[in-house]
Structure formats: structure tokens, C-alpha cells
Write a protein that holds these residues in place. Sequence first.
Motif, PDB file in Angstrom:
ATOM      1  N   ALA A   1      76.131  49.731  61.071  1.00 35.83           N
ATOM      2  CA  ALA A   1      76.699  49.462  62.614  1.00 35.83           C
ATOM      3  C   ALA A   1      78.027  48.807  61.811  1.00 35.83           C
ATOM      4  O   ALA A   1      78.642  48.434  62.422  1.00 35.83           O
ATOM      5  CB  ALA A   1      75.248  48.134  62.361  1.00 35.83           C
ATOM      6  N   VAL A   2      77.702  47.939  60.888  1.00 36.91           N
ATOM      7  CA  VAL A   2      79.387  47.113  60.885  1.00 36.91           C
ATOM      8  C   VAL A   2      80.319  48.061  60.276  1.00 36.91           C
ATOM      9  O   VAL A   2      81.498  48.681  61.258  1.00 36.91           O
ATOM     10  CB  VAL A   2      78.729  47.007  59.251  1.00 36.91           C
ATOM     11  CG1 VAL A   2      80.539  46.475  58.225  1.00 36.91           C
ATOM     12  CG2 VAL A   2      78.238  45.879  58.822  1.00 36.91           C
ATOM     13  N   VAL A   3      80.223  50.115  59.858  1.00 38.24           N
ATOM     14  CA  VAL A   3      81.012  50.607  60.583  1.00 38.24           C
ATOM     15  C   VAL A   3      81.400  50.712  61.835  1.00 38.24           C
ATOM     16  O   VAL A   3      83.116  51.029  61.701  1.00 38.24           O
ATOM     17  CB  VAL A   3      80.773  51.958  59.262  1.00 38.24           C
ATOM     18  CG1 VAL A   3      81.832  52.995  60.001  1.00 38.24           C
ATOM     19  CG2 VAL A   3      80.767  51.626  57.622  1.00 38.24           C
ATOM     20  N   VAL A   4      80.631  50.913  62.421  1.00 40.72           N
ATOM     21  CA  VAL A   4      80.935  51.488  63.783  1.00 40.72           C
ATOM     22  C   VAL A   4      81.775  49.995  64.184  1.00 40.72           C
ATOM     23  O   VAL A   4      82.827  50.298  65.198  1.00 40.72           O
ATOM     24  CB  VAL A   4      80.223  51.850  64.569  1.00 40.72           C
ATOM     25  CG1 VAL A   4      79.832  51.369  65.928  1.00 40.72           C
ATOM     26  CG2 VAL A   4      79.205  52.904  64.455  1.00 40.72           C
ATOM     27  N   ALA A   5      81.405  49.228  64.434  1.00 41.83           N
ATOM     28  CA  ALA A   5      82.036  47.512  64.030  1.00 41.83           C
ATOM     29  C   ALA A   5      82.848  48.352  64.062  1.00 41.83           C
ATOM     30  O   ALA A   5      84.450  46.817  65.108  1.00 41.83           O
ATOM     31  CB  ALA A   5      80.987  46.641  64.128  1.00 41.83           C
ATOM     32  N   LEU A   6      83.603  48.021  62.420  1.00 41.98           N
ATOM     33  CA  LEU A   6      85.023  48.091  62.232  1.00 41.98           C
ATOM     34  C   LEU A   6      85.484  48.823  63.037  1.00 41.98           C
ATOM     35  O   LEU A   6      86.921  48.828  63.239  1.00 41.98           O
ATOM     36  CB  LEU A   6      84.655  48.757  61.224  1.00 41.98           C
ATOM     37  CG  LEU A   6      86.526  48.435  60.068  1.00 41.98           C
ATOM     38  CD1 LEU A   6      87.117  47.227  59.723  1.00 41.98           C
ATOM     39  CD2 LEU A   6      85.838  48.945  58.563  1.00 41.98           C
ATOM     40  N   LEU A   7      85.167  50.220  63.307  1.00 39.63           N
ATOM     41  CA  LEU A   7      86.053  51.069  63.478  1.00 39.63           C
ATOM     42  C   LEU A   7      86.433  50.572  64.608  1.00 39.63           C
ATOM     43  O   LEU A   7      88.047  51.478  65.945  1.00 39.63           O
ATOM     44  CB  LEU A   7      85.976  52.464  64.147  1.00 39.63           C
ATOM     45  CG  LEU A   7      85.193  53.427  62.562  1.00 39.63           C
ATOM     46  CD1 LEU A   7      84.018  54.663  62.779  1.00 39.63           C
ATOM     47  CD2 LEU A   7      86.484  53.369  61.889  1.00 39.63           C
TER      48      LEU A   7
END
Length: 142
Positions: A118-124
Amino acid sequence: GLLSLQFVVASIAAVASSFVFLSLVLNQRKKELAVLQAIGASPTQILRLVLFEILSIIMVSMLLGLVLGIGLAFSFNGFFDVFGFIFQLFGGASTNISRELVYPWFELTLVSFSVFAAVVVALLLTTRRALKSDLAMVLKGE
């Protein structure tokens, strides 16, 4: 049941705070990202740079959280041993309180990977939004 609820609440809090944190960080670094674009860095290169920075922070914080959590679990288990000893003193030998630590490794791993994803998706999402801003307006300071 209660432990699962705690995992869900902690996961939602981590994802929400990551969106806010990443938005704030990238809004403050918009000028830096615009300068990188102006000197010829491609959006993919900038995305990789930001991804590496944030993922390194995430990995260190997850490792530190795991170590601190296990340490706290051991210390709280020690407190329960002390309370068990006190109860045995006042309640007699029939009062036996012993606790064995059981770590839900599967659930911890599942929650860690889901929060990480979820953090990677938020980052992207936040990085792509920051890269789509008008280069001239960002460099001008408006």
C-alpha cells in the motif's frame, strides 16, 4: 479476534499516514524534482530515485519496529512473570500464572507485506502527480 482488529486498525493508520507523509514530502520537493527534470532526468529516473529513498526508509523502519516489538513483548512477558510470582506468594502454591509468548508470524508477515504494498502504491500515485505539475510554474515558485 482482538489481535486481528488491532492489525487492521494499525494497517489502515499506516496507509493513511503514508499518503499524508508522501504528499507532504513530495510537495516540499517539487522544486527539486522540477530541477532534475529541467536538466534532463526522465520521469522514470526520478520515480526510481524517489522510490529508492522512500523504500529504504520503509525497510529500516519495519525492521526497527519488529525488533522493538519483540523487545517489548519480552519485557511485558517479564512483567507477567513478576506478577505471577507475587500472586503465588499471596495466593499460595495453587495460584500458578505462567505465560508463553506466541508470535503470529504469518499474520505479521501478511500485514507487513500488505502495508508495504500500500505504501508503494501511495508512493507511485503521489510521485506521478508531482511529476505531472507544470515545470515552469514550479521553478518560478508559484
